[in-house]
Design an enzyme around this catalytic site. Sequence first.
Site, PDB file in Angstrom:
ATOM      1  N   ARG A  85       4.263   4.398  -1.391  1.00 57.04           N
ATOM      2  CA  ARG A  85       3.059   5.198  -1.176  1.00 57.04           C
ATOM      3  C   ARG A  85       1.839   4.294  -1.171  1.00 57.04           C
ATOM      4  O   ARG A  85       1.722   3.361  -1.977  1.00 57.04           O
ATOM      5  CB  ARG A  85       2.910   6.255  -2.269  1.00 57.04           C
ATOM      6  CG  ARG A  85       1.619   7.069  -2.195  1.00 57.04           C
ATOM      7  CD  ARG A  85       1.588   8.164  -3.231  1.00 57.04           C
ATOM      8  NE  ARG A  85       2.525   9.229  -2.900  1.00 57.04           N
ATOM      9  CZ  ARG A  85       2.208  10.249  -2.093  1.00 57.04           C
ATOM     10  NH1 ARG A  85       1.021  10.313  -1.516  1.00 57.04           N
ATOM     11  NH2 ARG A  85       3.104  11.185  -1.842  1.00 57.04           N
ATOM     12  N   LYS A 115       7.798   6.832   7.768  1.00 57.89           N
ATOM     13  CA  LYS A 115       6.474   6.433   7.295  1.00 57.89           C
ATOM     14  C   LYS A 115       5.434   7.398   7.850  1.00 57.89           C
ATOM     15  O   LYS A 115       5.138   7.378   9.051  1.00 57.89           O
ATOM     16  CB  LYS A 115       6.166   4.996   7.723  1.00 57.89           C
ATOM     17  CG  LYS A 115       4.818   4.482   7.211  1.00 57.89           C
ATOM     18  CD  LYS A 115       4.628   3.010   7.560  1.00 57.89           C
ATOM     19  CE  LYS A 115       3.323   2.466   7.013  1.00 57.89           C
ATOM     20  NZ  LYS A 115       3.146   1.030   7.303  1.00 57.89           N
ATOM     21  N   ASP A 131       0.367 -10.289   5.262  1.00 57.43           N
ATOM     22  CA  ASP A 131       0.616  -9.654   3.970  1.00 57.43           C
ATOM     23  C   ASP A 131       2.061  -9.893   3.518  1.00 57.43           C
ATOM     24  O   ASP A 131       2.736  -8.985   3.034  1.00 57.43           O
ATOM     25  CB  ASP A 131       0.316  -8.154   4.027  1.00 57.43           C
ATOM     26  CG  ASP A 131       0.096  -7.547   2.638  1.00 57.43           C
ATOM     27  OD1 ASP A 131      -0.224  -8.318   1.699  1.00 57.43           O
ATOM     28  OD2 ASP A 131       0.242  -6.328   2.487  1.00 57.43           O
TER      29      ASP A 131
END
Length: 420
Positions: free
Chosen positions: A61, A82, A179
């Site tokens: 989440r 998603k 990331d």
Amino acid sequence: MIPECPRAGDSRSRTGLQHSPAAEPSRGCGISGLLSEIQTSISSEPFSDHYTIIPGKELGRGKFAVVRKCVEKCSGHEYAAKFMRKRRKGQDCRMEIIHEIAVLELATASPRVVNLYQVYEMASEMVLVLEFAAGGEIFNQCVSDEEDEAFSEEDVKRLMRQILEGVSFLHQNNVVHLDLKPQNVLLTSSSPLGDIKIVDFGLSRMVSSHQELREIMGTPEYVAPEILNYEPISTATDMWSAGVLAYVMLTGISPFLGENKQETFLNISQLNVSYSEEELQQLDRSALSFIQTLLRKQPQERATAEQCLKHPWLQMSELQEPQTEEEALPVEEEEASSSTSSPEPPSGTTTAEDGDGDVGRIPVAEELIVVAAYTLGQCRQSSSSSEKEALVAEQKAISKRFKFEEPFSSLQEVLGEFIY
């Protein structure tokens, strides 16, 4: 300064280690480096007509996204759905979702990137139906206190090869992930240990040689120095994160994490990383060399993904027995003595050169052995005088261990999706 979006996440092992959330760009959705065309057809039919969401199986989440496990009704196959909100803080960010879809399409040929299956669009959100990785995040093994759950060095070598294969594919197609971290690397199975799948391309960007890209975004512990300095982003930015990722996978310790975000950013800017941790001393010296080729402040000095795949640490056979410290030290000293007369600590990146080109001559070999023995004796004699310095270094290194009580809770909320 990198803002951070609080993430609802449960505590993990190693006394409650929590996820480090990523930070989205602070200037909204009008961002360069985004793809705008996709091939996947977007279905407007109700998602629930074709898929059943598994109750209680929320996989992740973020502030504007949630990932749930689902089952396709017609086939019974499991997927990860998603759900992504199209409007974020009053702005239409549908194009960012389109970009993520386009990157997943581009990476279809790579087995190291999660597969995109279908896309649905409703009034307020879009749903990406993705490959389900049953093993979950490698984060769980990185922080496990159980020896049968934690990664061995051989496990890390195999998984790092796969991560680098995926990163290499992305970089060859001018995509930077931006990331890379344990939460964004999944396993196809946990027992036996499966293969990796790189996920979450919400921060990914296209890079080119004729246009500079500068962004303030990423996850604080894994962000490269050029991000903090607002300097151009490149494929080398991912390679810094890969170095941090390797450090974490091998030790369970975050190399740059400080007491607060300011200390973390200072550690990164000053390259304040310890290679004297107890966990690191148990590793093969080539593992340290591998990390050191990536954790370099200047982007142009970092190894590329292709170069990393050729590094000796990743080339070593899984059946090969690692050298003990007693076996490795004379070799390391022998290599160092051939390039300098002063004793220096082994760097892991030293290349053996004797200058003569005739390595088979016995007098040269004897000379090297004598110099190595002398240097080793010096090191042993000086060990007592450096005890206080070692103690100070160890105390300093402790401050970089994972902080379990307080994640970056004081940072500003911004957009973010953190899983898949």
